[in-house]
Design a protein around this motif. Structure first.
Motif, PDB file in Angstrom:
ATOM      1  N   LYS A  21      34.548 -34.597   9.425  1.00  0.00           N
ATOM      2  CA  LYS A  21      34.919 -34.979  10.791  1.00  0.00           C
ATOM      3  C   LYS A  21      36.440 -35.004  10.947  1.00  0.00           C
ATOM      4  N   LEU A  42      25.485 -32.870  10.888  1.00  0.00           N
ATOM      5  CA  LEU A  42      24.866 -31.549  10.949  1.00  0.00           C
ATOM      6  C   LEU A  42      25.648 -30.543  10.100  1.00  0.00           C
ATOM      7  N   LEU A  98      34.218 -33.672  16.662  1.00  0.00           N
ATOM      8  CA  LEU A  98      32.784 -33.780  16.446  1.00  0.00           C
ATOM      9  C   LEU A  98      32.306 -35.212  16.632  1.00  0.00           C
ATOM     10  N   THR A  99      31.106 -35.299  17.095  1.00  0.00           N
ATOM     11  CA  THR A  99      30.438 -36.600  17.109  1.00  0.00           C
ATOM     12  C   THR A  99      29.928 -36.874  15.687  1.00  0.00           C
ATOM     13  N   ASP A 139      26.956 -37.333  14.758  1.00  0.00           N
ATOM     14  CA  ASP A 139      25.759 -36.509  14.528  1.00  0.00           C
ATOM     15  C   ASP A 139      26.136 -35.071  14.199  1.00  0.00           C
ATOM     16  N   GLU A 140      27.157 -34.544  14.884  1.00  0.00           N
ATOM     17  CA  GLU A 140      27.591 -33.170  14.613  1.00  0.00           C
ATOM     18  C   GLU A 140      28.192 -33.054  13.220  1.00  0.00           C
ATOM     19  N   LYS A 192      32.634 -23.345  15.419  1.00  0.00           N
ATOM     20  CA  LYS A 192      31.238 -23.588  15.817  1.00  0.00           C
ATOM     21  C   LYS A 192      30.574 -24.516  14.820  1.00  0.00           C
ATOM     22  N   VAL A 193      29.594 -25.231  15.280  1.00  0.00           N
ATOM     23  CA  VAL A 193      28.825 -26.103  14.401  1.00  0.00           C
ATOM     24  C   VAL A 193      27.479 -25.449  14.148  1.00  0.00           C
ATOM     25  N   GLY A 251      23.662 -25.215  12.753  1.00  0.00           N
ATOM     26  CA  GLY A 251      22.593 -26.187  12.635  1.00  0.00           C
ATOM     27  C   GLY A 251      21.592 -25.879  11.558  1.00  0.00           C
TER      28      GLY A 251
END
Length: 853
Positions: A191, A208, A201-202, A204-205, A228-229, A231
């Motif tokens: 993060k 992920l 990012l959150t 949760d992200e 990009k994140v 998943g």
């Protein structure tokens, strides 16, 4: 110079990773850090971050497969040390000494002693250490580490586990060895890192990303580049990079990276040639600044991260680019820079084998000159990835290279295959150049399958295609023409056949002798003097060999001179003229140190051999501790003399299993390559060991076969030099030969002559077996197989039943049990079982019950 070993520049933005750097701080306090983790885990970048933070002066050495020989590895390390004190003239003198490649470890030790004391803090980093698999490097590196000043910290970055030889430098394994788990990114680190790059990012992200990458540094970096994140977990680097970064790059940058990826490392000139871009340097600078997939090795030389390189090479294959043209471009680049080994490698990778002749010519006759051992180390790497069969069909000259390599390393079946191919393709090989014909002649001359008489008869095969001889003798211009071996009659081949038919020399004069140029003038009579010595006619041998010494001039090669000097010492020593022998040895050592340092390992083996024959156990331990004495399962021809000393050293120390293993290998080596003296030396020592182990029948059979080989030549010394250890075996054989029922080839007169010579030798030298099995006061330790044999004997099984149960031959079972008897100080199975139970060595299973295995 100092810039050359400066570490790669960090990307402009990096994850701070404070907790991990604190771990590095703790490890560095102990002076030795080993980072063991898979590729892409962040070893390099984290170490760079720590270096930036620490303020230590670094020497960064990036390793690759080409560095896996002692001469190259230690040249790199020594040059890195010199970069710290480029004004130190003593360092420069040692580094540029022409003999550095012959004795690289010793030169590096000397260089360390000349470092000026410094008040600062220094770090040496060996990156990609998993590329180093050479046993001599691994065994000798601790010698170097122990001599580093206390102001140095040593970092090793590797994908492999720490070699056992380096464990003594680890003060705390939990602290000083860092694994992948320590390098893995945490969710909070991911993060913070992505936030720094503007990707907020959150939680949760961030989770992920962690799940997708498993905290894998190179995966996190791929996501950072893309913004990009991802998943989906479980994807490899290629999928990460392609989806998240590669597809966003412009076509010109993609093309640049793909085309330069064929080289493991490249500078601006090579990158420009491969990519066709004049701005190659600017592109490389920008790439190395913006991410960790391209890093600077030193100066103007860069390399891709191996995972990124693999990705690029796959992209290149699917792009339709002319890969062959790229490899040829690299080959011409290295040819122009006189790096003929890499030039040849790249040309062969192009697949255009028809164009191989010129590159192979430069490699063989204009390139590598560091001696046979170094040559073989280099070729080991060269042959790791075999060429397709069509390569030698399209370029028959490759058979010459193959035959040379397999001959050096005594892979006799492969050598035979390529030697036959050379003869079939001689006219085509001749078109590649006259030197190739001479080389083919040299390869044929050492063909173990053909007698010398046959070879001189078949010389006409070469006469039709040979235009002329290299004036100074091609054999002496390639590498050591004796292949570092100290006896000329047992050097590039065993010349014992000439002892039976000296007229062969007249034929060699007009056929193969010109390959040796002016060296043949003294080698010819030197071989005859060697035979006189082997027959134990020492007075005559001394006269002959002294005359040979007088034929050697200042312009002759060191190799032959060494052989003559070795024989002179051997004769004087055997005659008991020890003061003169000492002077001869001093002269030999001084000459080798001054003019032939590549011979020093074999000279050390030679000295240790004589010390062992006087029963010097410390000499055995000192020999086995040498960095170039590494365990082997295969006898390489040019190291064979050293292996004999290794076998004797193990026997002297009572390590009979190791001694037997080496001797069986040496005996087969002698048989397979038609080297009767090697085969018989191994046989004589084996017989002595079998007798010591109370295997009387095996000892008699082994020595009988050995004598049957030697008798036609009249050779005595190779058996007699085992002294009193073989006398009882010879007495038994003499009794057998004198019996009415004996119909074999041995004569009583010959066996008696050998026995008298052995007894005479043994009266002056107690030999290395005299105390080999004597009690030392140390606890008895049985090997796993010895324990197993005694356990089965204790359970009432006979040898034949044990053989059926274990799959071992009966002679092998006897060897194991005899070694156990020796260690236990007993002479039969019953006593061995009782003693082993008394000492708690057998009889208790892991659960405390009776039985074993």
């Amino acid at each position: 110079m100092s810039d050359k070993f400066t570490p790669a520049r960090l990307p402009e933005v990096c994850a701070p990773r404070k907790s991990l750097l604190a771990r590095f701080d703790e490890a560095a306090e102990d002076g030795f850090v080993f980072v063991s983790a898979q590729g892409g885990s962040g070893k390099t970048v984290t170490t760079l971050l720590w270096l930036n933070k620490s303020g230590h002066t670094p020497v960064w050495i990036g390793l690759d497969g080409y560095d896996n020989s002692p001469s190259v590895f230690y040249k790199l390390l020594a040059t890195g040390l010199y970069s710290l004190q480029p004004d130190n003239e003593n360092l420069g003198r040692i580094l540029t000494d022409p003999a550095f490649s012959a004795t690289p470890v010793e030169h590096t030790v000397e260089l360390l002693s000349e470092l000026r004391p410094e008040v600062g803090k220094y770090v040496i980093v060996l990156d990609d250490f998993h590329q180093i698999t050479n046993g001599e490097i691994i065994k000798s590196l601790p010698m170097i580490l122990r001599r580093l000043p206390h102001t140095f910290t040593f970092f090793i970055l590797s994908r492999g586990e720490i070699p056992p030889e380096l464990l003594p430098f680890v003060k705390d394994e939990k602290k000083d060895i860092l694994h992948r788990e320590a390098l893995r990114f945490t969710e909070s680190e991911i993060k913070r890192y992505l936030n720094t790059l503007g990707h907020f990012l959150t939680p949760d992200e961030a989770k992920l990303v962690y799940m997708a990458t498993d905290g894998w540094a190179i995966g996190v970096n791929a996501i950072a580049l893309s913004g990009k994140v991802a998943g989906s977990g479980g994807d490899g680097f290629a999928r990460f990079f392609e989806n998240m970064a590669w597809n966003a790059w412009d076509a010109e940058l993609q093309n640049f990276c793909m085309r330069t990826s064929i080289a493991d490392e490249f500078d601006t000139e090579l990158a420009a040639a491969l990519s066709g871009r004049d701005d190659a340097h600017a592109v490389m600078e920008d790439l190395s600044r913006s991410n960790s997939f391209l890093s600077r090795l030193h100066g103007d030389t860069y390399r891709y991260h191996h995972l990124f390189q693999e990705f690029l090479q796959k992209q290149l294959k699917s792009s339709g680019t002319d890969e062959a043209m790229l490899y040829k471009t690299a080959a011409r680049y290295y040819k122009d820079h006189e790096d003929y080994s890499r030039a040849l490698r790249f040309w062969l990778q192009s697949g255009d084998y028809k164009g191989t002749d010129n590159f192979l010519f430069l490699f063989l006759f204009r390139g590598h000159k560091n001696g046979v051992a170094d040559y073989a180390d280099f070729l080991h790497g060269f042959f790791q990835n075999p060429l397709p069969e069509r390569a030698s069909r399209e370029a028959p000259v490759l058979h010459v290279l193959y035959a040379w390599y397999y001959y050096l390393t005594s892979r006799f079946e492969e050598y035979a295959k390529h030697m036959d191919a050379i003869l079939r393709n001689l006219p085509r090989i001749a078109k590649a150049g006259n030197e190739f014909v001479e080389f083919a002649m040299l390869a044929f001359h050492v063909d173990y399958r053909k007698t010398l008489k046959t070879q001189v008869t078949l010389f006409h095969l070469f006469g039709g295609v040979l235009k002329s001889y290299t004036q100074t003798g091609l054999a002496t211009n390639i590498a050591s023409f004796t292949h570092n071996l100290p006896y000329m009659h047992r050097s590039n081949r065993d010349y014992s056949e000439i002892a039976l038919n000296p007229k062969i020399l007249d034929k060699i004069d007009h056929t193969y002798a010109p390959l040796l140029g002016p060296e043949w003038v003294y080698l010819r009579p030197g071989i005859l003097a060697s035979f006189t010595y082997e027959r134990s006619q020492l007075e005559a041998a001394l006269v002959q060999n002294t005359d040979v010494l007088g034929l050697i001039g200042p312009d002759n090669k060191p190799d032959g001179r060494i052989c003559v000097m070795v024989l002179q010492h051997s004769i004087l020593w055997q005659m008991g003229r020890f003061e003169e022998a000492g002077k001869a040895m001093d002269a030999l050592a001084a000459f080798a140190d001054e003019s032939a340092q590549y011979f020093l390992p074999n000279l050390t083996a030679y000295r240790a051999k004589w010390e062992l024959l006087d029963g010097d156990k410390s000499a055995a331990r000192e020999w086995l501790a040498k960095y170039y004495v590494t365990d082997t399962e295969h006898i390489e021809f040019f190291r064979s003399f050293q292996h004999f000393t290794t076998a004797r050293a193990y026997a002297a120390l009572g390590e009979m299993e190791s001694a037997l293993r080496y001797l069986l290998l040496l005996r087969e080596f002698g048989k397979n390559l038609n080297r009767p003296l090697d085969r018989c030396e191994a046989g004589a020592i084996l017989a002595a060991l079998y007798w010591t182990l109370n295997q009387k029948k095996e000892a008699e059979a082994e020595l009988t076969e050995t004598l049957e080989v030697l008798q036609p030549y009249g050779f005595v010394r190779v058996v007699a030099d085992e002294g009193e250890a073989v006398v009882p075996v010879l007495k038994r054989i003499l009794s057998t030969v004198g019996g009415k029922e004996y119909t074999g080839p041995l004569t009583r007169a010959y066996v008696n002559e050998v026995m008298l010579a052995a007894h005479s030798f043994g009266s002056r030298h107690k030999g290395y077996l005299a105390e080999a099995g004597r009690e030392t006061g140390r606890p008895v330790k049985l090997s796993k197989q010895q324990t197993r044999m005694l356990t089965l004997l204790a359970q009432g099984y006979k040898n034949a039943e044990i053989s059926e149960m274990t799959g071992l031959s009966i002679p092998t079972i006897k060897s194991h049990t005899s070694l156990a008897y020796k260690k236990l100080g007993v002479n039969n199975a019953m006593d061995a079982v009782l003693k082993a139970k008394e000492l708690g060595l057998i009889g208790q299973a892991p659960d405390g019950g009776e039985g074993a295995e």
